[in-house]
Enzyme design. Structure first.
Site, PDB file in Angstrom:
ATOM      1  CG  PHE A 258      -1.727   1.179   1.471  1.00 16.20           C
ATOM      2  CD1 PHE A 258      -2.478   1.754   0.474  1.00 16.20           C
ATOM      3  CD2 PHE A 258      -1.765   1.762   2.743  1.00 16.20           C
ATOM      4  CE1 PHE A 258      -3.252   2.891   0.713  1.00 16.20           C
ATOM      5  CE2 PHE A 258      -2.526   2.885   2.990  1.00 16.20           C
ATOM      6  CZ  PHE A 258      -3.265   3.448   1.974  1.00 16.20           C
ATOM      7  CD  GLU A 259       3.402   2.304   4.814  1.00 17.44           C
ATOM      8  OE1 GLU A 259       4.581   1.848   4.753  1.00 17.44           O
ATOM      9  OE2 GLU A 259       2.816   2.553   5.883  1.00 17.44           O
ATOM     10  CG  HIS A 408      -5.990   8.002  11.141  1.00 17.00           C
ATOM     11  ND1 HIS A 408      -6.255   9.212  10.553  1.00 17.00           N
ATOM     12  CD2 HIS A 408      -6.164   7.061  10.167  1.00 17.00           C
ATOM     13  CE1 HIS A 408      -6.559   9.015   9.275  1.00 17.00           C
ATOM     14  NE2 HIS A 408      -6.521   7.722   9.011  1.00 17.00           N
ATOM     15  CD  GLU A 411      -6.484   2.125  10.334  1.00 17.25           C
ATOM     16  OE1 GLU A 411      -6.684   1.701   9.181  1.00 17.25           O
ATOM     17  OE2 GLU A 411      -5.791   3.133  10.563  1.00 17.25           O
ATOM     18  CG  HIS A 436      -9.720   3.796  10.568  1.00 16.08           C
ATOM     19  ND1 HIS A 436     -10.325   3.176   9.505  1.00 16.08           N
ATOM     20  CD2 HIS A 436      -8.683   4.520  10.048  1.00 16.08           C
ATOM     21  CE1 HIS A 436      -9.697   3.502   8.389  1.00 16.08           C
ATOM     22  NE2 HIS A 436      -8.706   4.316   8.685  1.00 16.08           N
ATOM     23  CG  ASP A 493      -8.949   4.747   4.742  1.00 18.20           C
ATOM     24  OD1 ASP A 493      -8.486   5.873   4.974  1.00 18.20           O
ATOM     25  OD2 ASP A 493      -8.475   3.709   5.230  1.00 18.20           O
TER      26      ASP A 493
END
Length: 543
Positions: A258-259, A408, A411, A436, A493
């Site tokens: 993802f990053e 955040h 989560e 979240h 998101d």
């Protein structure tokens, strides 16, 4: 009427003497019992011989057992008859029904017709999933996205108004397919791979020496077809794959991918003209999904010009605002607001957070009706907790410029760790909403505090599933909060990362998995209303 009875065992004579002859459990009061303790034993025979002490101990135990047996006998004699049983059952279920989020909403005649169609489609889908075990919310979204799009429930949800999208991240909003088909065909776009294999992209008039840059157009020409190259880019920029369990075997691997995708695309979209086209496209996609407004978070990497000149944070935000205003002017009948939350990474030291605070206050002062507030982002389990940055975070509410916060927090699937305890810090730091936040279901005090302060959590079910935080959305901690009517909103998101657009996919998952079989149109209506209720207003009044 059949009265179900359980046999009452006759007591030994000494025990039966504890209740007068002819007495009934119905008329007897229930004794309050405590287990016999060493203190009781010592008081019974502390002046007698050892034999007397033993008799005292036995007497105490016998008296205690008498009470236990009487309670058991009374409970057996009071077994419910059929009418009482079904009445109690209906009462309990009715109480649970009215507690579900949105059950106090009143549907118009037109909405009742829609609700009937929606619930029929929902029951058919749930029944089929129950029989076949192919229930879409229980499976990784990446593997079943196309099946979701074919769902009758999804098609109805897609047509519905959804209020405001309140939890979004800047460079993961416009569909990756559009980014590849549009931006990667622009002139002067270069790409390279670092020694670690990280893809980088950037627009340049003349490539610098920081990497072995190649024009994207030239690299594309070396592939068998444009489609083959473009599909490779889609996979580099996103998590989209047909085999998510194989490609991302654990939570750290999917977060790393993802990053890497974020890094790969950020250099390209931060080119000022590209960002202007990108953000306009984002707003088009959300408006097309019947979303009325958005608040999006951004780490605020500097926008840059083709010659490499970088804009200041304030100048970059001015571009964000100008594009938003242009879109609203063009689509005023279907879209009314865009807000920005400055949200840099939490993987830094305290000195860097002090710098964040300075930037946040400057932006809030210059753009009070566009900059909504501040947050810290990044994989929470691997980042530093909010308490480590207490002094700079407290300063956000001090002085002439007050900066609202939307942290955040929670989560995570862990309990008793710094990650889920971020919830306590977020509430103490007066968060307006919590990103979240689903670990709050394990923290009764935090849950109560959030209710008292009316702080909503921002729930992103597809994200939680794809990033391997909650594999089966029926088991999502938020399902219990929905059943209690806890304040929440549903958002998307990073929708482009997994091939989604707008809010419909997350509303679909929330409707089928978090709300269960009994949540109906009122649940979805409440989510839309909540999103408007918990939207951060500007300093000037807003209708």
């Amino acid at each position: 009427m059949i009265r179900r009875q359980y046999p009452v065992r006759p007591l030994p004579r000494r025990f039966s003497e504890a209740a007068p002859a002819g007495s009934s459990c119905a008329s007897a009061s229930r004794p309050q019992l405590a287990a016999p303790s060493i203190g009781i034993y010592s008081r019974v025979g502390n002046k007698g011989t050892g034999t007397e002490k033993g008799r005292g101990c036995r007497l105490c135990v016998e008296m205690y057992l008498v009470g236990v047996l009487l309670l058991w006998a009374c409970g057996a004699a009071h077994a419910l008859d059929n009418d009482t049983y079904w009445g109690e059952r209906e009462r309990i279920l009715a109480q649970e029904q009215v507690a579900i989020l949105g059950q106090d909403q009143v549907l118009t005649a037109e909405e009742q017709v829609v609700n009937s169609l929606l619930m029929k489609a929902k029951m058919l889908e749930m029944d089929a999933g129950f029989e076949s075990l192919n229930y879409l919310p229980a499976k990784n979204f990446l593997a079943v996205r196309e099946q979701i799009e074919a769902s009758d429930v999804f098609q109805i949800v897609r047509m519905m108004p959804k209020g405001v999208a309140l939890h979004l991240h800047d460079t993961t909003l416009a569909s990756v397919a559009w980014v590849v088909e549009e931006l990667t065909y622009w002139e002067n776009l270069y790409m390279c791979y670092t020694s670690e294999g990280q893809l980088l992209t950037k627009f340049m008039a003349n490539p610098d020496a920081s990497c072995t840059w190649q024009l994207v157009s030239e690299v594309r020409a070396t592939y068998p077809s444009d489609d083959v190259f473009d599909q490779e880019l889609v996979e580099k920029f996103s998590l989209i794959t047909a085999n998510p369990e194989e490609k991302y075997p654990d939570i750290n691997s999917v977060w790393q991918a993802f990053e890497h995708g974020l890094i790969a695309m950020t250099g390209m979209v931060m080119y000022r003209p590209a960002w202007e086209a990108y953000l306009y496209r984002v707003l088009q996609e959300f408006a097309a999904d019947n979303v009325l407004a958005i608040e999006f978070r951004g780490t605020l990497p500097p926008l840059y010009e083709i010659d490499g000149t970088e804009l200041t944070p304030a100048d970059s935000v001015a571009v964000y605002r100008n594009v938003s205003q242009r879109f609203i002017a063009d689509h005023g009948d279907e879209f009314f607001s865009v807000r920005f939350i400055y949200a840099p990474t939490r993987h830094v030291d305290v000195e860097t957070v002090w710098n964040y605070v300075t930037i946040a206050k400057e932006l809030r002062s210059k753009f009070p009706d566009f900059v909504a507030g501040f947050d810290l982002v990044g994989q929470e389990d691997l980042g530093l907790p909010l308490k480590d940055f207490l002094e700079p975070l407290l300063s956000l509410s001090e002085g002439e410029v007050h900066v609202p916060v939307f942290y955040h927090a929670g989560e995570t699937a862990w309990l008793g760790m710094s990650t889920d305890e971020n919830l306590i810090d977020a509430l103490l730091l007066n968060a307006s909403r919590i990103g979240h936040g689903y670990a709050i279901s394990k923290h009764p005090q935090a849950k109560q505090m959030a209710r008292e302060k009316d702080v909503a959590i921002e729930v992103c079910p597809v994200s939680n599933q794809v990033l391997m935080l909650v594999p089966d959305l029926r088991n999502h901690p938020v399902a219990s909060l929905v059943a209690e009517g806890f304040p929440m909103v549903v958002s998307a998101d990073d929708p482009a990362t997994w091939g989604a657009q707008g809010l419909s996919y997350d509303f679909y998952e929330a409707f089928l998995a978090l709300g269960g079989a009994k949540a109906d149109l009122r649940f979805l209506k409440q989510l839309a209303i909540n999103s408007i209720k918990y939207k951060q207003p500007g300093r000037r009044s807003q209708s």
